[in-house]
Design an enzyme around this catalytic site. Structure first.
Site, PDB file in Angstrom:
ATOM      1  N   SER A 145      -8.531  -3.519  -4.861  1.00 17.24           N
ATOM      2  CA  SER A 145      -6.583  -4.666  -4.932  1.00 17.24           C
ATOM      3  C   SER A 145      -7.509  -5.585  -5.952  1.00 17.24           C
ATOM      4  CB  SER A 145      -6.663  -5.139  -3.526  1.00 17.24           C
ATOM      5  OG  SER A 145      -5.819  -4.065  -3.390  1.00 17.24           O
ATOM      6  N   ARG A 159      -9.043 -10.180   4.898  1.00 19.89           N
ATOM      7  CA  ARG A 159     -10.452  -9.730   3.454  1.00 19.89           C
ATOM      8  C   ARG A 159     -10.908 -11.430   3.685  1.00 19.89           C
ATOM      9  NH1 ARG A 159      -7.232  -6.315   4.309  1.00 19.89           N
ATOM     10  NH2 ARG A 159      -6.697  -4.599   3.137  1.00 19.89           N
ATOM     11  N   GLU A 217      -9.469 -11.379  -5.283  1.00 18.35           N
ATOM     12  CA  GLU A 217     -10.321 -10.503  -3.783  1.00 18.35           C
ATOM     13  C   GLU A 217     -11.620 -10.170  -4.247  1.00 18.35           C
ATOM     14  OE1 GLU A 217      -7.653  -7.693  -1.286  1.00 18.35           O
ATOM     15  OE2 GLU A 217      -9.927  -6.669  -1.751  1.00 18.35           O
TER      16      GLU A 217
HETATM   17  P1  NAP Z   1       1.379   0.202   0.383  1.00 17.93           P
HETATM   18  O1  NAP Z   1       1.572   1.032   0.844  1.00 17.93           O
HETATM   19  O2  NAP Z   1       2.330   0.032  -0.519  1.00 17.93           O
HETATM   20  O3  NAP Z   1       2.155  -1.926   1.061  1.00 17.93           O
HETATM   21  C1  NAP Z   1       1.939  -2.384   0.046  1.00 17.93           C
HETATM   22  C2  NAP Z   1       1.381  -3.901   0.581  1.00 17.93           C
HETATM   23  O4  NAP Z   1       2.260  -4.364   2.365  1.00 17.93           O
HETATM   24  C3  NAP Z   1       0.137  -3.134   1.542  1.00 17.93           C
HETATM   25  O5  NAP Z   1      -0.661  -3.869   0.534  1.00 17.93           O
HETATM   26  C4  NAP Z   1       0.337  -3.945   2.719  1.00 17.93           C
HETATM   27  O6  NAP Z   1      -0.451  -4.787   3.597  1.00 17.93           O
HETATM   28  C5  NAP Z   1       1.623  -3.781   3.331  1.00 17.93           C
HETATM   29  N1  NAP Z   1       1.590  -3.187   4.352  1.00 17.93           N
HETATM   30  C6  NAP Z   1       2.351  -2.144   4.238  1.00 17.93           C
HETATM   31  N2  NAP Z   1       3.226  -1.808   5.031  1.00 17.93           N
HETATM   32  C7  NAP Z   1       2.523  -2.043   5.843  1.00 17.93           C
HETATM   33  C8  NAP Z   1       2.624  -2.062   7.225  1.00 17.93           C
HETATM   34  N3  NAP Z   1       2.846  -1.077   8.021  1.00 17.93           N
HETATM   35  N4  NAP Z   1       2.791  -2.843   8.389  1.00 17.93           N
HETATM   36  C9  NAP Z   1       1.630  -4.613   7.369  1.00 17.93           C
HETATM   37  N5  NAP Z   1       2.304  -4.301   6.189  1.00 17.93           N
HETATM   38  C10 NAP Z   1       2.219  -3.293   5.259  1.00 17.93           C
HETATM   39  O7  NAP Z   1       0.054  -0.736   0.057  1.00 17.93           O
HETATM   40  P2  NAP Z   1      -1.429  -0.232  -1.198  1.00 17.93           P
HETATM   41  O8  NAP Z   1      -1.659  -0.367  -2.044  1.00 17.93           O
HETATM   42  O9  NAP Z   1      -1.266   1.997  -1.307  1.00 17.93           O
HETATM   43  O10 NAP Z   1      -2.539   0.236  -0.118  1.00 17.93           O
HETATM   44  C11 NAP Z   1      -2.559   0.752   1.121  1.00 17.93           C
HETATM   45  C12 NAP Z   1      -3.638   0.473   2.152  1.00 17.93           C
HETATM   46  O11 NAP Z   1      -5.055   0.459   1.734  1.00 17.93           O
HETATM   47  C13 NAP Z   1      -3.315  -1.318   2.165  1.00 17.93           C
HETATM   48  O12 NAP Z   1      -3.839  -1.706   3.698  1.00 17.93           O
HETATM   49  C14 NAP Z   1      -3.943  -1.608   1.247  1.00 17.93           C
HETATM   50  O13 NAP Z   1      -4.940  -2.852   2.290  1.00 17.93           O
HETATM   51  C15 NAP Z   1      -5.469  -0.611   1.613  1.00 17.93           C
HETATM   52  N6  NAP Z   1      -6.334  -0.714   0.073  1.00 17.93           N
HETATM   53  C16 NAP Z   1      -7.057  -1.845  -0.397  1.00 17.93           C
HETATM   54  C17 NAP Z   1      -8.161  -2.180  -1.493  1.00 17.93           C
HETATM   55  C18 NAP Z   1      -8.841  -2.714  -1.701  1.00 17.93           C
HETATM   56  O14 NAP Z   1      -9.398  -2.791  -2.464  1.00 17.93           O
HETATM   57  N7  NAP Z   1      -8.741  -3.952  -0.513  1.00 17.93           N
HETATM   58  C19 NAP Z   1      -7.533  -1.511  -2.281  1.00 17.93           C
HETATM   59  C20 NAP Z   1      -5.982  -0.391  -2.099  1.00 17.93           C
HETATM   60  C21 NAP Z   1      -5.430   0.254  -1.015  1.00 17.93           C
HETATM   61  P3  NAP Z   1      -2.919  -4.266   3.295  1.00 17.93           P
HETATM   62  O15 NAP Z   1      -3.154  -4.527   1.894  1.00 17.93           O
HETATM   63  O16 NAP Z   1      -2.637  -5.968   4.450  1.00 17.93           O
HETATM   64  O17 NAP Z   1      -2.601  -3.840   4.193  1.00 17.93           O
END
Ligand code: NAP
Length: 333
Positions: free
Chosen positions: A233, A158, A329
């Protein structure tokens, strides 16, 4: 004073004394001297990664440059060039429709193409840095156009050179190196579960199916900014050293973590926030989304200050309980 409410996805009320809509590169000859002449300036796309805690003094430029084209289409590799003001999700859909692959897991991320490299957007195991070929940006103070190759962008989790030097560069176009061959990334448990639910083999899933699955996952968990103000996020996932993580695990059994490539441990910030009891918490119109603790929301008339105060309470609670300082963020202005 000019309202910025429609130019920030939190939909907080704030005003600017100067506002310029950049619709054509020709307008840069008039706009750049104004930016150069002011210490305080703000360049926005869809405003999906900022929190305005007050009015803004100085020029605000809304980058609305449009255009998408294929530059090169050889063997399995496609080079596309996209203007900064194009909507990110519309661009991903265009790629999926045309068979240019790589960005499927980044479907439905709010914001514009020009903002996407600034925070190196990522979701479900894919980061935009993997697909960026180069970026053209105007160096506002240097008064020249620079072509940043991928390696010059200093991409990290990020993060990028553009995030490190806010409002120093005005991104005009981004080039993506995509593939004609589709290879699905289905490592995240949410994606895998959805595939199982639909009886779809990860090895045969199509780009269209994956794009639809990602959209469904996001829509179920995340608020649509056109309905409830938010900036995705609100905090980055903290990354701890192995020692710090094992220490923490001794005190908090069950703490989730993912190994990073540099032997650190990434802790889901949403879990930390939830443990502190903030999921669904609300103070007036500022709140923590009921389906996702990482997303702060404006239920209507919250001010940027109220949202920021809530973010600070979350941060001190998490710091008190886990000794981890969460880093926002979005850009706080
Ligand atoms: P999730 O699947 O509930 O997982 C929670 C966190 O654990 C995530 O933030 C993710 O990190 C990490 N994670 C889960 N599985 C992983 C794996 N196999 N390997 C490495 N890291 C893992 O996450 P969620 O909140 O529903 O979001 C799903 C994805 O959408 C994530 O990648 C998240 O970053 C992305 N997202 C981004 C934003 C934004 O505004 N930047 C908003 C919503 C969702 P990472 O975040 O590093 O992937």
């Amino acid at each position: 004073m000019l309202s910025l409410k429609e130019y920030n996805s939190f939909a907080v009320s704030a005003y600017a004394d100067q506002l310029y809509l950049l619709d054509s590169p020709d307008q840069l000859t008039q706009i750049l001297p104004l930016l150069r002449g002011s210490d305080n300036k703000l360049i926005l796309g869809a405003g999906s990664n900022i929190l305005l805690t007050g009015d803004f003094k100085g020029p605000v430029v809304i980058n609305r440059l449009r255009g998408m084209r294929v530059i090169e289409d050889v063997n399995d590799s496609v080079l596309v060039e996209v203007a900064a003001g194009e909507n990110w999700h519309a661009f991903v859909c265009w790629c999926v429709e045309n068979g240019y692959h790589g960005l499927e897991n980044l479907s439905l991320i709010p914001g514009n193409v020009g903002a996407s490299p600034i925070q190196n957007i990522g979701a479900y195991g894919v980061e935009i840095a993997q697909y960026i070929d180069s970026i053209t940006a105007v160096d506002i103070h240097g008064n020249r156009t620079i072509l940043f190759e991928n390696r010059d962008c200093e991409f990290a989790y990020r993060d990028s050179i553009f995030r490190q030097s806010p409002d120093h560069f005005l991104i005009t176009t981004v080039r993506f190196r995509l593939s004609r061959k589709f290879s699905a990334v289905t490592d995240y448990s949410g994606v895998r579960e959805k595939l199982e639910e639909e009886h779809t083999d990860p090895r045969t899933v199509t780009a269209q199916q994956l794009c639809r699955i990602i959209c469904a996952l996001r829509s179920a968990k995340l608020p649509d900014p056109s309905v409830i103000g938010n900036a995705g996020s609100f905090f980055k996932n903290p990354v701890l050293s192995a020692d710090a993580y094992f220490d923490l695990r001794r005190q908090h059994a069950g703490i989730p973590a993912y190994r990073t490539t540099d032997s650190g441990y990434k802790i889901p910030a949403a879990w930390l926030i939830e443990q502190c009891g903030f999921k669904g918490y609300r103070v007036g119109d500022a709140g923590v989304y009921e389906h996702h603790a990482l997303v702060l929301v404006n239920y209507g008339r919250a001010s940027g200050d109220q949202i920021w105060n809530l973010a600070k309470s979350i941060r001190s609670s998490v710091a008190g309980r886990f000794g981890i300082i969460l880093e926002p963020e979005p850009r706080i202005l």
